[in-house]
Write a protein that holds these residues in place. Structure first.
Motif, PDB file in Angstrom:
ATOM      1  N   LEU A  49       0.823  -1.206   0.000  1.00 21.22           N
ATOM      2  CA  LEU A  49       0.000   0.000   0.000  1.00 21.22           C
ATOM      3  C   LEU A  49       0.856   1.255   0.000  1.00 21.22           C
ATOM      4  CD1 LEU A  49      -2.539  -1.138   2.727  1.00 21.22           C
ATOM      5  CD2 LEU A  49      -3.102  -0.750   0.318  1.00 21.22           C
ATOM      6  N   LEU A  50       1.871   1.261   0.843  1.00 22.39           N
ATOM      7  CA  LEU A  50       2.753   2.425   0.963  1.00 22.39           C
ATOM      8  C   LEU A  50       4.173   1.960   1.210  1.00 22.39           C
ATOM      9  CD1 LEU A  50       2.298   5.732   2.891  1.00 22.39           C
ATOM     10  CD2 LEU A  50       4.219   4.260   3.497  1.00 22.39           C
ATOM     11  N   GLY A  57       6.373   4.879 -14.460  1.00 20.04           N
ATOM     12  CA  GLY A  57       6.892   4.386 -13.194  1.00 20.04           C
ATOM     13  C   GLY A  57       5.887   3.638 -12.344  1.00 20.04           C
ATOM     14  N   GLN A  58       4.608   3.667 -12.705  1.00 17.08           N
ATOM     15  CA  GLN A  58       3.594   3.008 -11.894  1.00 17.08           C
ATOM     16  C   GLN A  58       3.509   1.513 -12.195  1.00 17.08           C
ATOM     17  OE1 GLN A  58      -0.165   5.159 -12.472  1.00 17.08           O
ATOM     18  NE2 GLN A  58      -0.050   5.832 -10.348  1.00 17.08           N
ATOM     19  N   GLU A  59       3.399   0.713 -11.134  1.00 14.97           N
ATOM     20  CA  GLU A  59       3.086  -0.702 -11.266  1.00 14.97           C
ATOM     21  C   GLU A  59       1.611  -0.960 -10.979  1.00 14.97           C
ATOM     22  OE1 GLU A  59       5.670  -2.971  -8.804  1.00 14.97           O
ATOM     23  OE2 GLU A  59       7.505  -2.139  -9.679  1.00 14.97           O
ATOM     24  N   THR A 103      -7.078  -1.394 -10.888  1.00 15.22           N
ATOM     25  CA  THR A 103      -6.724  -1.654 -12.287  1.00 15.22           C
ATOM     26  C   THR A 103      -6.680  -0.333 -13.040  1.00 15.22           C
ATOM     27  OG1 THR A 103      -9.068  -2.004 -12.844  1.00 15.22           O
ATOM     28  CG2 THR A 103      -7.745  -3.952 -12.318  1.00 15.22           C
ATOM     29  N   PHE A 104      -5.816  -0.276 -14.034  1.00 14.65           N
ATOM     30  CA  PHE A 104      -5.741   0.912 -14.872  1.00 14.65           C
ATOM     31  C   PHE A 104      -6.915   0.917 -15.847  1.00 14.65           C
ATOM     32  CE2 PHE A 104      -1.252   0.172 -13.696  1.00 14.65           C
ATOM     33  CZ  PHE A 104      -1.012   1.381 -13.061  1.00 14.65           C
ATOM     34  N   THR A 105      -7.443   2.098 -16.097  1.00 14.63           N
ATOM     35  CA  THR A 105      -8.578   2.249 -17.005  1.00 14.63           C
ATOM     36  C   THR A 105      -8.286   3.380 -17.980  1.00 14.63           C
ATOM     37  OG1 THR A 105      -9.716   3.877 -15.602  1.00 14.63           O
ATOM     38  CG2 THR A 105     -10.132   1.542 -15.141  1.00 14.63           C
ATOM     39  N   VAL A 106      -9.205   3.606 -18.905  1.00 14.83           N
ATOM     40  CA  VAL A 106      -9.059   4.727 -19.838  1.00 14.83           C
ATOM     41  C   VAL A 106      -9.051   6.042 -19.069  1.00 14.83           C
ATOM     42  CG1 VAL A 106     -10.168   5.965 -21.735  1.00 14.83           C
ATOM     43  CG2 VAL A 106     -10.112   3.463 -21.745  1.00 14.83           C
ATOM     44  N   LEU A 134       8.901   7.097  -2.725  1.00 15.38           N
ATOM     45  CA  LEU A 134       7.575   7.110  -2.123  1.00 15.38           C
ATOM     46  C   LEU A 134       6.586   6.490  -3.094  1.00 15.38           C
ATOM     47  CD1 LEU A 134       5.644   7.935   0.148  1.00 15.38           C
ATOM     48  CD2 LEU A 134       5.400  10.156  -0.968  1.00 15.38           C
ATOM     49  N   VAL A 135       5.913   5.429  -2.651  1.00 15.10           N
ATOM     50  CA  VAL A 135       4.913   4.744  -3.463  1.00 15.10           C
ATOM     51  C   VAL A 135       3.625   4.636  -2.659  1.00 15.10           C
ATOM     52  CG1 VAL A 135       4.248   2.551  -4.512  1.00 15.10           C
ATOM     53  CG2 VAL A 135       6.554   3.411  -4.829  1.00 15.10           C
TER      54      VAL A 135
END
Length: 300
Positions: free
Chosen positions: A106-107, A157-159, A147-150, A139-140
């Protein structure tokens, strides 16, 4: 039984310790013995964050900042907390949604306390100027089940998608900073979108860098953030006046909390230099180059 060895320190070094040189009237609490040991020797046998904050104290501050409430609202109540603080240069806080794996992260915050010196003269400061800074090395904030969306595409850099909890995270860092008597929080953003998110509370130390960043944000305001950040990462940002490609500038963004640092970032001299740079810069994205880069990457 051998006699107990008591460590001895040079008095000038001891009294020069930032934790013992706080000005009169400072509201920061007195340092703990473990904090003094950490600051003097780098030893941290109790695995406390900066030698000061154990798991209990840290959970209190996570709650006060609003982070725990924000995580609970997003379906992650009672996250698992882990501290890894043996290395003074890598003080690490991790929160997990259950299992302690990267997939359930989460962080993650990797922090350090440093005496910071500007690399060159900036405003009233020289290379000899020194500030006690809380540095953000990493920092994440991520949603393990998102989930990624439109509407929410992947940023460079994002997972995993973000949690939208940067504001309470900054509140947490400010709370640390006041208790640790630092002059400010420092970060060197590696992407345009990161700098934009941090700009809610941070300013570039160099007013010309701040003006240049604001000019980029102004001129790319009509471009979706993910697309703009990807294009800049691909080296497709162009100076509109000269046609030269502009690489993403690495520079220090600062949340100034006290003293000369805070006064400078609020001064008329800083605003004037920032506004001059903002007026002097015009940027555009070379979309032809961007498409060429993407096509080249897709070739077998």
């Amino acid at each position: 039984m051998p006699p107990k060895i008591i460590p001895r320190f040079e008095l000038r070094r001891l009294f020069g310790l930032p934790l013992l040189s706080v000005g009169e009237g400072d509201s920061a609490p007195a340092p703990l013995e473990s904090e003094l040991l950490f600051d003097l020797t780098g030893e941290n046998p109790e695995n406390r964050l900066f030698g000061r904050f154990g798991p209990g104290e840290l959970r209190e501050r996570l709650a006060a900042s609003g982070l725990l409430a924000g995580l609970s609202e997003r379906g992650y109540p009672d996250p698992v907390l882990r501290l890894s603080c043996a290395d003074p240069t890598d003080q690490r806080i991790c929160l997990y949604a259950g299992e302690e794996t990267r997939d359930r992260l989460l962080l993650e915050a990797r922090l350090q306390l440093v005496p910071f010196h500007p690399r060159r003269p900036i405003g009233p400061f020289t290379e000899d100027s020194s500030f006690r800074m809380l540095v953000i090395h990493w920092l994440v904030l991520s949603s393990p089940d998102g989930t990624f969306t439109v509407d929410r595409p992947r940023l460079p850099g994002q997972e995993k998608p973000g949690l939208g909890l940067l504001n309470p995270t900054i509140a947490l860092l400010k709370a640390f900073s006041y208790e640790l008597s630092v002059d400010g929080v420092l970060d060197v953003p590696d992407h345009f979108h990161t700098a934009l998110f941090y700009s809610r509370a941070f300013r570039y130390l160099d007013p010309e860098a701040e003006g240049r960043f604001l000019a980029i944000a102004r001129d790319l305001s009509g471009v979706p953030l993910a697309l703009a950040s990807h294009a800049i990462r691909e080296g497709c940002l162009v100076d509109r006046r000269t046609g030269a490609s502009i690489s993403w500038p690495a520079a220090e963004q600062v949340l100034a909390l006290r003293g000369p640092l805070r006064r400078f970032l609020r001064s008329p001299a800083y605003r004037e230099a920032r506004n001059r740079a903002l007026a002097d810069h015009r940027f555009v994205v070379n979309w032809d180059l961007y498409r060429e880069n993407l096509a080249h990457r897709d070739r077998p």
